[in-house]
Enzyme design. Structure first.
Site, mmCIF file in Angstrom:
data_model
loop_
_atom_site.group_PDB
_atom_site.id
_atom_site.type_symbol
_atom_site.label_atom_id
_atom_site.label_comp_id
_atom_site.label_asym_id
_atom_site.label_seq_id
_atom_site.Cartn_x
_atom_site.Cartn_y
_atom_site.Cartn_z
ATOM 1 N N HIS A 175 0.849 -1.034 -0.303
ATOM 2 C CA HIS A 175 0.368 0.301 0.381
ATOM 3 C C HIS A 175 0.807 1.176 -0.303
ATOM 4 O O HIS A 175 1.141 2.058 0.966
ATOM 5 C CB HIS A 175 -1.252 0.511 1.212
ATOM 6 C CG HIS A 175 -2.300 0.954 1.223
ATOM 7 N ND1 HIS A 175 -1.495 2.302 1.256
ATOM 8 C CD2 HIS A 175 -3.345 0.564 1.452
ATOM 9 C CE1 HIS A 175 -3.259 2.882 1.745
ATOM 10 N NE2 HIS A 175 -4.009 2.250 1.823
ATOM 11 N N GLU A 274 -1.486 1.455 -5.440
ATOM 12 C CA GLU A 274 -0.474 0.415 -4.478
ATOM 13 C C GLU A 274 -0.496 -0.954 -5.620
ATOM 14 O O GLU A 274 -1.820 -1.344 -5.965
ATOM 15 C CB GLU A 274 -1.658 0.121 -3.395
ATOM 16 C CG GLU A 274 -2.156 1.499 -2.911
ATOM 17 C CD GLU A 274 -3.060 1.741 -2.353
ATOM 18 O OE1 GLU A 274 -3.902 0.128 -0.728
ATOM 19 O OE2 GLU A 274 -3.373 2.660 -2.201
HETATM 20 O O1 TA6 Z 1 -6.468 1.959 -0.685
HETATM 21 C C1 TA6 Z 1 -6.745 2.320 -0.719
HETATM 22 C C2 TA6 Z 1 -7.725 2.151 0.720
HETATM 23 O O2 TA6 Z 1 -8.081 1.056 1.060
HETATM 24 C C3 TA6 Z 1 -8.532 3.859 0.868
HETATM 25 O O3 TA6 Z 1 -9.907 2.705 1.131
HETATM 26 C C4 TA6 Z 1 -8.479 4.188 2.224
HETATM 27 O O4 TA6 Z 1 -8.656 3.335 3.574
HETATM 28 C C5 TA6 Z 1 -7.482 3.627 2.405
HETATM 29 O O5 TA6 Z 1 -6.907 2.913 2.298
HETATM 30 C C6 TA6 Z 1 -6.172 3.778 3.396
HETATM 31 O O6 TA6 Z 1 -7.056 2.516 4.393
HETATM 32 P P1 TA6 Z 1 -6.307 2.708 5.695
HETATM 33 O O7 TA6 Z 1 -7.319 1.502 6.984
HETATM 34 O O8 TA6 Z 1 -5.215 2.817 6.138
HETATM 35 O O9 TA6 Z 1 -7.380 3.673 7.167
#
Ligand code: TA6
Length: 300
Positions: A175, A274
């Site tokens: 990510h 990501e």
């Molecule tokens: O990868 C994108 C995502 O899934 C978004 O929908 C957003 O929620 C982000 O990741 C961050 O998630 P987190 O749980 O780290 O706040």
């Protein structure tokens, strides 16, 4: 202050690998998190043992490719905002309401290897094994390993071995939060023609990407079956992203970030691209199945 175990410290006694606590590097109250600093003539990286989570990568003579939120906290059990959280063994929300993005990012991994390689790079290997806490979320046995190679580029090689005797759903992503001077001026290449699922605000629409992507507001898109390479072009330079995973998720919450305590108005300075295997690109793991994928980041 949390420190490495004696075992970890011995392994880290390799040229170019040093141990620190996040409070020494990033300040903050509380115990902080144990970190590794991996440095050689080619580049420098920092990571927390919690989550095997890269928080910085600077190729020699270059800038930090990774964004770490100025509001990031280094607290046991809570994922650090920025860098490269590992979403594993599921990406996004869980159908039974278990924590989003799996448990790998907020459990402590163990350093099991550190080597200075002949080509001048340095590799550290971290491992996560089941505990009572992981079994509450994922009952099966597993062995997760991440090998991090630091040089002029940064390579993460992930291996997840499912030791259960039945098939399990599985998805995973690196990510990565990339540092950009201004997200509204960053061009993302390498997605042209790919179908994306727009998930902003709970939408679930599909359409093809046309040309270069430039974000103009809250963005949360899952690109399917993408080419191996993407590039982020900004006034500061071009970051190259290469992976053998199939998906790419592009995320920046824009003004919604004002409701995310550890982001706030700093959202302008990152874009997440990501790489992983998520949504339609995710495949279940058979009994005894192994998932192995890698990601390499560099300045182009
Ligand atoms: O990868 C994108 C995502 O899934 C978004 O929908 C957003 O929620 C982000 O990741 C961050 O998630 P987190 O749980 O780290 O706040």
């Amino acid at each position: 202050m949390q420190t490495l175990s004696a075992f970890d410290s011995r392994l880290a006694d390799v040229a170019g690998v040093s141990v620190a606590n996040s409070t020494e590097i990033h300040g903050g109250d509380g115990a902080g998190l144990p970190m590794l600093v991996v440095e050689n003539a080619l580049g420098r990286a920092e990571l927390t043992l919690q989550g095997a989570h890269l928080t910085s990568f600077v190729p020699a003579g270059g800038h930090d490719l990774l964004w770490l939120s100025p509001k990031a906290t280094f607290v046991p059990g809570k994922a650090v905002r920025g860098g490269i959280p590992l979403c594993l063994p599921w990406f996004g929300g869980h159908p039974e309401g278990k924590p989003a993005h799996g448990f790998a990012r907020n459990h402590t991994w163990t350093l099991v290897g550190a080597e200075a390689l002949a080509d001048g790079t340095t590799r550290v290997t971290l491992e996560l094994l089941p505990s009572d806490a992981t079994r509450a979320l994922w009952p099966d046995d597993f062995v997760a390993r991440l090998a991090v190679t630091v040089g002029g580029s940064l390579t993460l090689a992930l291996r997840f071995e499912h030791r259960g005797d039945h098939e399990v759903p599985f998805s995973s992503a690196f990510h990565t939060y990339f540092a950009v001077p201004d997200v509204a001026q960053a061009d993302i290449e390498g997605l042209d023609g790919c179908t994306f699922i727009n998930t902003v605000g709970g939408a679930n629409t599909r359409q093809p990407q046309q040309g270069t992507l430039r974000l103009d507001g809250p963005t949360d898109r899952v690109y399917l079956d993408v080419p191996a390479v993407q590039a982020i072009r900004t006034a500061q330079g071009t970051t190259r992203i290469e992976s053998d995973t199939r998906s790419a998720v592009v995320w920046n919450p824009a003004e919604f970030a004002l409701n995310i305590a550890d982001v706030g108005d700093a959202y302008r300075h990152f874009v997440c691209v990501e790489r992983g295997d998520v949504f339609d690109d995710a495949l279940p793991l058979a009994a005894g199945g192994v998932y192995e994928k890698w990601l390499t980041l560099s300045l182009a």
